[in-house]
Design a protein around this motif. Sequence first.
Motif, short mmCIF file in Angstrom:
data_model
loop_
_atom_site.label_atom_id
_atom_site.label_comp_id
_atom_site.label_asym_id
_atom_site.label_seq_id
_atom_site.Cartn_x
_atom_site.Cartn_y
_atom_site.Cartn_z
N TRP A 335 0.82 -1.21 0.00
CA TRP A 335 0.00 0.00 0.00
C TRP A 335 0.84 1.24 0.00
O TRP A 335 0.45 2.25 -0.58
CB TRP A 335 -0.93 0.01 1.22
CG TRP A 335 -1.75 -1.23 1.32
CD1 TRP A 335 -1.79 -2.09 2.38
CD2 TRP A 335 -2.60 -1.79 0.31
NE1 TRP A 335 -2.62 -3.14 2.08
CE2 TRP A 335 -3.13 -2.98 0.83
CE3 TRP A 335 -2.95 -1.40 -0.98
CZ2 TRP A 335 -4.00 -3.80 0.11
CZ3 TRP A 335 -3.83 -2.21 -1.69
CH2 TRP A 335 -4.34 -3.39 -1.15
N LEU A 336 1.98 1.20 0.67
CA LEU A 336 2.73 2.44 0.87
C LEU A 336 4.07 2.46 0.17
O LEU A 336 4.63 3.52 -0.07
CB LEU A 336 2.96 2.66 2.38
CG LEU A 336 1.71 2.72 3.23
CD1 LEU A 336 2.07 2.83 4.69
CD2 LEU A 336 0.86 3.90 2.80
N GLY A 337 4.61 1.30 -0.14
CA GLY A 337 5.98 1.29 -0.62
C GLY A 337 6.12 1.12 -2.12
O GLY A 337 7.10 1.58 -2.70
N PHE A 339 4.64 0.70 -6.30
CA PHE A 339 3.67 0.94 -7.34
C PHE A 339 3.49 -0.42 -8.01
O PHE A 339 4.27 -0.81 -8.87
CB PHE A 339 4.19 1.99 -8.31
CG PHE A 339 4.52 3.28 -7.63
CD1 PHE A 339 3.56 4.26 -7.47
CD2 PHE A 339 5.79 3.51 -7.10
CE1 PHE A 339 3.85 5.45 -6.82
CE2 PHE A 339 6.08 4.68 -6.46
CZ PHE A 339 5.11 5.65 -6.31
N LYS A 342 3.50 -1.08 -11.69
CA LYS A 342 4.62 -0.54 -12.45
C LYS A 342 5.81 -1.50 -12.40
O LYS A 342 5.86 -2.41 -11.59
CB LYS A 342 5.02 0.82 -11.87
CG LYS A 342 3.90 1.83 -11.83
CD LYS A 342 3.71 2.48 -13.18
CE LYS A 342 2.42 3.28 -13.20
NZ LYS A 342 1.83 3.32 -14.52
N TYR B 189 2.16 9.43 -13.44
CA TYR B 189 1.98 7.98 -13.47
C TYR B 189 2.15 7.40 -12.07
O TYR B 189 1.48 6.45 -11.69
CB TYR B 189 3.00 7.32 -14.41
CG TYR B 189 2.70 7.54 -15.86
CD1 TYR B 189 1.80 6.71 -16.53
CD2 TYR B 189 3.29 8.57 -16.57
CE1 TYR B 189 1.52 6.92 -17.87
CE2 TYR B 189 3.01 8.79 -17.90
CZ TYR B 189 2.13 7.95 -18.55
OH TYR B 189 1.84 8.15 -19.86
N PHE B 190 3.04 7.97 -11.29
CA PHE B 190 3.28 7.47 -9.94
C PHE B 190 2.13 7.87 -9.01
O PHE B 190 1.68 7.08 -8.20
CB PHE B 190 4.61 8.00 -9.41
CG PHE B 190 5.78 7.41 -10.12
CD1 PHE B 190 6.30 6.18 -9.75
CD2 PHE B 190 6.34 8.04 -11.21
CE1 PHE B 190 7.36 5.62 -10.42
CE2 PHE B 190 7.41 7.49 -11.89
CZ PHE B 190 7.91 6.28 -11.49
N ASN B 194 -0.09 4.92 -7.24
CA ASN B 194 -0.23 4.74 -5.79
C ASN B 194 0.08 6.08 -5.13
O ASN B 194 1.23 6.42 -4.90
CB ASN B 194 0.71 3.65 -5.29
CG ASN B 194 0.52 3.35 -3.82
OD1 ASN B 194 -0.07 4.13 -3.09
ND2 ASN B 194 1.03 2.22 -3.38
N LYS B 196 -0.29 7.30 -2.13
CA LYS B 196 0.42 7.32 -0.84
C LYS B 196 1.90 7.03 -1.03
O LYS B 196 2.76 7.68 -0.44
CB LYS B 196 -0.21 6.29 0.10
CG LYS B 196 -1.45 6.79 0.74
CD LYS B 196 -1.83 5.93 1.93
CE LYS B 196 -2.85 6.64 2.79
NZ LYS B 196 -3.69 5.71 3.51
N ALA B 197 2.17 6.01 -1.84
CA ALA B 197 3.57 5.67 -2.09
C ALA B 197 4.26 6.83 -2.78
O ALA B 197 5.44 7.10 -2.53
CB ALA B 197 3.67 4.40 -2.92
N ALA B 198 3.54 7.54 -3.66
CA ALA B 198 4.14 8.67 -4.35
C ALA B 198 4.53 9.76 -3.35
O ALA B 198 5.62 10.32 -3.41
CB ALA B 198 3.15 9.23 -5.38
N GLY B 260 -2.87 5.85 -13.27
CA GLY B 260 -1.62 5.13 -13.47
C GLY B 260 -1.34 4.71 -14.90
O GLY B 260 -0.22 4.34 -15.23
#
Lengths: 493, 320
Positions: A335-337, A339, A342, B189-190, B194, B196-198, B260
């Motif tokens: 969820w957080l780390g 993509f 990708k 795209y990031f 995602n 949060k991850a971005a 994305g």
Amino acid sequence: MLRIEHVSKTFPGVKALNKVSLEVHAGQVHAICGENGAGKSTLMNCLVGAVQPDEGQLYWENEPVSIRSFQQAARLGISIVYQELSIIDSLSVGENIFAGHPPLTRFGMIDFAEQNHQVRKMLVRLGMAALDPGQKTGLLSVAARQMIELGKALIVRPRLLILDEPTASLTDKESKVLFSIIREISQQGTAVVYISHRMPEIMQISDRITVLKDGSYQGTFPTNEITVDQLIQKMVGRALTTFQAKSHATSEVVLHVQNLSGKGFQNVSFEIKKGEIVGFAGLVGAGRTELALAIFGETPALSGTIELEGQPFLPQSPREAIQKGIAYVPQERKWLGLFMEKSIVENIASSQLEKGWYRKHIHEKNAQELCRNRAIRTPSVWQQVRKLSGGNQQKVVLAKWLNTRPELLIVDEPTHGVDVGAKAEIYELLKEQTKAGKSVMLISSELPELLALSDRVLVMYQGQIVKEITREQATEENLLHYASGRTDSISSP
Amino acid sequence: MNLTKHLQDRVLTLGFTTLLLCVLMTIVFPTQFATVDNFSQILLNLSIDTIVAVGMMILMIAGMFDLSVGSTVAFSGGMAGYLMYYHQTPVFLAILAGLLGSLVIGFVNGWFIAKGGINPMIQTLAMMGIVRGFALMLSGAGIQNFPYEFIYIGQSRLLKLQAPVWYMIGTVLVMAWLVNKTVFFRRYYFIGGNEKAARLSGIEVEKMKIWAFVISALLAGIAGILLSSRLGAALSTSGRGLELRVITAVILGGASLSGGYGKIGGAFLGALFMAIVNNALIIGRISGYWQEVILGSILITAVGLDQWLIRRSQRVKLKS
């Protein structure tokens, strides 16, 4: 009432359950304990149909059953209270307790009078008589919501009630109510499975205790015939990881945190030296992740000071922290780390999106090099991260952050859901960092990991650092002892 | 396995389908379809939509969308027209004012969504009405009689193609190049992949979101100026329904509502495909009412096929 025989479950890279057998009797409280990753949650998920075991058989009242869904488990009379809340904030207390199965009138309409009546009765049982059944649950405290969750499980009059770390977010007062309810329903013949790693609770409430360790069954013991120390021994008693590299800590302070308070932690002070790995032990919800997020600028601290290499530093966004040389490998990589959709290349590039041209070939070369050096096993660097194993995914996240050449690397549960081989490689990698003069803040719930890597371990409990233990003094037993709040010197607020 | 992968590349599949449709039409209606005039007309018809679709594609890559672009098209044309007609403002300044107005609309959208936490659907739906209201105030029943310099922008020709077509080609090429080559646009795209991850990767998500809305609104503003110049009139009703047409084109072109994914070329192809289908229906003398039915069915088929392919490839993975 419920018997489990030789149940096994393998997830990619991890044997979560290995031939576990267990018998739960009506009218008894059966505790299941074990460290994080011992297989408690998987076992419980097998019981409610969320996970299908690979082998083994479940028996319900001596009849073989295979439980395929929640609905089926509910029909058998199995009810579960999860650690994470499943109640819906925008609905009222009453609607949540009845969760889509309200009492109906003769005409098939919701019988609000009956619903309110039953909800009120339930609230009295839950010790929350003052609460209005029409109140929206979103405004209630976590503890209150946890109790409503319990009410939701009780309203169907289960024959087997499974509780997963039920007291994690409860205060003492609510815990007492919970215990009295557990006693009451077990006297009425309901079987209770109580999952926890809080020793004092288990000793207080259970009739029998089953210990799991690394997915395998360690035995079941009548509660009055075993001591806490013996239990802890059984939970952790394993051949110690041989990994015990030498320390690279210097005396130069890199991070100096003083009286830092924020959401989920208060008055935290500590320092991390150059080349040092400082471990953070504690239970889920002890405030370790919140502390890390404050240092990383994601949820800025409310008061207190941080000094980074002697300079005052209060990051307001992750970007600021990254520019100052901090990297954070989050707990929930999916969820957080990462993509997930990708490629490896893009994931590694994601921490390097500073101004200018997007140089695809440089990122590609970079990724290839990192994949080689970090032993990320993949057919191609353009492989979607989703398709990698947990261990390789975690190595991608680490590679992404090491690529920023951080001075301080914060890792949050770095080996969660990672197989043994990848674990060793990740340990190696962290040690390598300290050898190069970088520092590591290691948040982990796996005690052997903390012991193997840390130069010092700080134990957090309810948002505060309650104990500092040096590498020489640290043992799994004393870490667990302080982490569960069983401390002699500190009284919890 | 490789086929499945190619089937998942929407630019490829849509390009192929479009080509197939063209070949089919050429065989059935050789004298009407495959002519320079017909194609010049098709391109002209899709040019305004495409310019707006490019902006929408950027938003959708980032996992958002903007329902107010149609109103923005009417607003920017109306703004420029109002200033030229009632205040005799020089053409250049009038256009600048129109674009500036669009920019403000985009900023307001972006600010409320990124900083205020309002859902893009709600914010831009509200803005759609608000901006349409302003457009009505500016151009009322419609403004005509623009200076020659203004008309020239949208009605001149080069190599048998009208000016808006060239603006479209320019916009698509420049934006495709920027989105491919710059870190700035890559970040979307990031963010869409995602969010949060971005954020945790050091991307300033809020700022980037505001920029996305500003860029999209600016492109809608340019489209609005072109449209009113081409029509020789600023109509308060222009751009009605444009937002949904554009979103359809962008999704056909490979964007996903969750973000994305997507390429600028896909936005162009989506719009081109829709324009050719329309053209084919007109040449085939099929009632205009069927147009919407057919486009809707195509959209469901395309997205449904995608989901099916994704599920299939995941099943293959589980087995191996």
